[in-house]
Design a protein around this motif. Structure first.
Motif, PDB file in Angstrom:
ATOM      1  N   PHE A 288       0.860  -1.183   0.000  1.00 10.70           N
ATOM      2  CA  PHE A 288       0.000   0.000   0.000  1.00 10.70           C
ATOM      3  C   PHE A 288       0.891   1.226   0.000  1.00 10.70           C
ATOM      4  N   LEU A 289       0.965   1.919  -1.121  1.00  8.21           N
ATOM      5  CA  LEU A 289       1.753   3.149  -1.224  1.00  8.21           C
ATOM      6  C   LEU A 289       0.800   4.317  -1.043  1.00  8.21           C
ATOM      7  N   SER A 290       0.955   5.016   0.053  1.00  9.42           N
ATOM      8  CA  SER A 290       0.044   6.105   0.364  1.00  9.42           C
ATOM      9  C   SER A 290       0.795   7.425   0.386  1.00  9.42           C
ATOM     10  N   VAL A 291       0.245   8.411  -0.264  1.00  9.60           N
ATOM     11  CA  VAL A 291       0.872   9.737  -0.266  1.00  9.60           C
ATOM     12  C   VAL A 291      -0.219  10.783  -0.359  1.00  9.60           C
ATOM     13  N   LYS A 292      -0.052  11.874   0.385  1.00  7.20           N
ATOM     14  CA  LYS A 292      -0.983  12.991   0.293  1.00  7.20           C
ATOM     15  C   LYS A 292      -0.551  13.898  -0.855  1.00  7.20           C
ATOM     16  N   GLY A 293      -1.515  14.415  -1.586  1.00  8.10           N
ATOM     17  CA  GLY A 293      -1.203  15.278  -2.715  1.00  8.10           C
ATOM     18  C   GLY A 293      -0.266  16.412  -2.393  1.00  8.10           C
ATOM     19  N   SER A 334      -5.542  18.747  -4.822  1.00  5.88           N
ATOM     20  CA  SER A 334      -4.454  19.703  -4.602  1.00  5.88           C
ATOM     21  C   SER A 334      -3.269  19.434  -5.521  1.00  5.88           C
ATOM     22  N   LEU A 335      -3.177  18.209  -6.043  1.00  7.56           N
ATOM     23  CA  LEU A 335      -2.033  17.821  -6.871  1.00  7.56           C
ATOM     24  C   LEU A 335      -2.354  17.868  -8.358  1.00  7.56           C
ATOM     25  N   LEU A 336      -3.511  17.347  -8.735  1.00 10.91           N
ATOM     26  CA  LEU A 336      -3.876  17.232 -10.150  1.00 10.91           C
ATOM     27  C   LEU A 336      -4.966  18.228 -10.489  1.00 10.91           C
ATOM     28  N   ARG A 337      -4.733  19.469 -10.113  1.00  9.27           N
ATOM     29  CA  ARG A 337      -5.722  20.527 -10.313  1.00  9.27           C
ATOM     30  C   ARG A 337      -5.834  20.887 -11.792  1.00  9.27           C
ATOM     31  N   THR A 338      -7.015  21.355 -12.172  1.00 10.21           N
ATOM     32  CA  THR A 338      -7.263  21.714 -13.564  1.00 10.21           C
ATOM     33  C   THR A 338      -6.209  22.674 -14.085  1.00 10.21           C
ATOM     34  N   ARG A 339      -5.597  22.310 -15.193  1.00  8.02           N
ATOM     35  CA  ARG A 339      -4.521  23.141 -15.751  1.00  8.02           C
ATOM     36  C   ARG A 339      -5.055  24.491 -16.221  1.00  8.02           C
ATOM     37  N   ASP A 378     -14.571  18.676  -8.514  1.00 11.95           N
ATOM     38  CA  ASP A 378     -14.714  19.731  -9.514  1.00 11.95           C
ATOM     39  C   ASP A 378     -13.388  20.417  -9.831  1.00 11.95           C
ATOM     40  N   MET A 379     -12.377  20.238  -8.969  1.00 14.03           N
ATOM     41  CA  MET A 379     -11.095  20.904  -9.180  1.00 14.03           C
ATOM     42  C   MET A 379     -10.055  20.006  -9.841  1.00 14.03           C
ATOM     43  N   ILE A 380     -10.377  18.720 -10.048  1.00  8.31           N
ATOM     44  CA  ILE A 380      -9.425  17.797 -10.675  1.00  8.31           C
ATOM     45  C   ILE A 380      -9.451  17.991 -12.189  1.00  8.31           C
ATOM     46  N   ASP A 381      -8.286  17.966 -12.817  1.00 11.02           N
ATOM     47  CA  ASP A 381      -8.198  18.152 -14.265  1.00 11.02           C
ATOM     48  C   ASP A 381      -9.057  17.101 -14.976  1.00 11.02           C
TER      49      ASP A 381
END
Length: 544
Positions: A288-293, A334-339, A378-381
């Motif tokens: 299980f690889l877990s990481v916060k954005g 927070s990581l993959l936000r809409t470009r 709604d904020m993910i690309d």
């Protein structure tokens, strides 16, 4: 005009600061007639007022000149110190020095202002240049810039570094790196022109991202989400545990799953339960690889992309050993936000393509499942959510009455010390009734919609699985403290449960606070775009 003291006042009529003299110099005591004495006194007062006015005008004029000079001053430039070119002192001991600097991409030799000591300039520091291109100030070196990886260390101490494309270049060391031990593979920050290594960047420990043990959370530990769990089992467990059947029916397993919805409702627990079920079902050790954005966001150019590559590299390595691997990315919005959204620092313009390249399988992602969690889908690309990527989307919503009872039954069990005549089921019903009542005692605030109507918002509309567990923990803590105080075991009862609900309710009132209505509504999972204002409940009245 009278010529005395430049202001029409006889000699001796004023103090040096301009104030009128009194005492023995008074006009009457000097023997002037009464009418002339009065006139002289009036002149002194008038002269004093004029002097004060002139002083004020002088100060305002000086201030205006300073402001005008600041506004009219030419822009100053910044350069990078490469080293001292030459230093000499004249017969008066005045320093005459030249510095070798990097100005943009140009190497130049510039004069150093006499007041700046050349012996304190170190390569890599930032220099301030005036309009005549004279170095007038030495500052600390830059704190951010592109990253490069050291591939070779020359005998001279210079470094051969590589960028993300593999292109190599030779860079000098800054003064801060002169005494730093570097080795091949280290990451260094370079200046924007890529000619000097300014600082070593500590390596992120990839093992911090990996949970080598299989998570001990199972689907049985999750209450109130039976329908969502069934869908997740179909989307993830079946393809992993029955690969042959899926090949026979020409079905491709999904690459990713997105769990979305308001915070605190079990998204992370579900991801861990998925990893557990896949490992148990396959009879192998899962990872299980877990990481916060936000942990992947880095101020250094290219570092976030490097960390993303390392996570997937780690996933492929573990999957190659035969076990299933879950890559869980929390706070994905927070990581993959809409470009091009302009909300972040535009890191999404590079990190989103890097994530898509890994997910689309530049290298095979066999036995690897990506699970994302987000409170703000709604904020993910949109490219991340297209079919073939994170195409399985499951909303994890707030619990209703039945779901809340199911969640609470996991924490209020018959093996706990309970008050006489009380069962765990009874306490669960007490908690559900109090949390889900819709009356002034459980109203959190009023929301103004775009039609101008105020609508009440109750505790039950903001409750989450995490809050329900917290309520039970509060009641248990009360029982523990009472047991210590009374020196005997005190059982969990309805009164303590009701007090715990009240405490959670008051905390909820505080959490609403003075927030942006629309942003708070989106984070809380309420109808987007429909909340224009919030009217808070009087906390003092709620406590009574």
């Amino acid at each position: 005009m009278v010529s005395g003291q430049d202001h029409g006042v006889p000699d001796g009529g004023l103090h040096p600061d301009g104030s009128p003299l009194t005492g023995p110099t008074d006009a009457q005591e000097e023997g002037f007639p009464q009418d002339q004495a009065a006139a002289m006194d009036a002149l002194r007062e008038r002269n004093h007022a004029l002097v004060q006015a002139l002083n004020r005008a002088g100060k305002e004029l000086t201030k205006a000149k300073t402001q005008l000079a600041q506004m009219a001053s030419p822009p100053m430039n910044l350069a990078l110190a490469l080293g001292v070119d030459s230093v000499s002192f004249d017969e008066m001991g005045v320093q005459h020095a030249n510095l070798e600097v990097l100005y943009g991409s140009r190497r130049m030799v510039l004069a150093l202002a006499p007041g700046v000591r050349a012996d304190r300039v170190r390569p890599g520091q930032t220099l301030l240049l005036d309009e005549n291109m004279v170095v007038v100030q030495v500052r600390d070196q830059a704190g951010s810039g592109p990253l490069r990886q050291v591939s070779r260390i020359m005998d001279s101490g210079a470094l051969v570094v590589q960028d993300t494309s593999g292109a190599s270049s030779l860079v000098e060391r800054s003064g801060a790196l002169m005494d730093t031990d570097l080795s091949v593979g280290n990451q260094v920050m370079v200046d924007p022109s890529g000619q000097m290594a300014l600082a070593r960047v500590p390596e992120e420990d990839r093992n911090d991202l990996v949970l080598e043990e299989v998570p001990d959370v199972t689907f049985a530990d999750i209450g109130g989400l039976d329908r969502q769990i069934d869908r997740i089992r179909d989307a993830i467990q079946l393809p992993f545990l029955h690969k042959d059947l899926f090949r026979r029916f020409a079905l491709n397993p999904p690459k990713g799953l997105l769990l979305y919805g308001p915070p605190g409702n079990g998204k992370t627990m579900i991801a861990k339960a998925v990893a557990n079920s896949l490992a148990r079902g396959s009879g192998t050790r899962g990872v299980f690889l877990s990481v916060k954005g936000p942990e992947l966001l880095n101020k250094f150019v290219g570092e976030s992309e490097r960390l993303m590559r390392r996570i997937f590299e780690r996933a492929r390595q573990r999957a190659g050993q035969g076990g299933p691997v879950i890559v869980f990315i929390d706070e994905m919005d927070s990581l993959l936000r809409t470009r091009g959204s302009g909300i972040s620092s535009d890191v999404e313009t590079t990190i989103v393509p890097q994530f898509l390249a890994e997910l689309d399988g530049v290298e095979a992602l066999d036995n690897v499942m990506v699970i994302g969690a987000s409170n703000r889908i709604d904020m993910i690309d949109p490219a991340v959510l297209r079919p073939g990527r994170l195409d399985v989307k499951v909303r994890i919503d707030r619990p209703g009455r039945e779901a809340a009872a199911s969640i609470l039954s996991r924490y209020v069990t018959s093996d706990l010390p309970l008050a006489a005549g009380t069962s765990g089921g009874d306490l669960v019903q007490v908690l559900v009734r109090d949390v889900y009542r819709q009356d002034p005692g459980r109203k959190v605030c009023d929301l103004l919609d775009q039609d101008g109507r105020w609508n009440p918002l109750y505790m039950s509309q903001l409750i989450s699985g995490a809050m329900l567990r917290n309520i039970v923990d509060r009641a248990k803590t009360m029982a523990v403290k009472d047991s210590i105080r009374q020196d005997r075991e005190v059982g969990l009862d309805a009164d303590r449960c009701l007090k715990a609900v009240q405490e959670e309710y008051l905390d909820m009132l505080d959490s609403v606070g003075d927030q942006n209505p629309e942003q708070w509504a989106r984070t809380a999972g309420l109808t987007a775009g429909r909340v224009s204002d919030i009217r808070l409940v009087d906390r003092a009245g709620a406590e009574s």
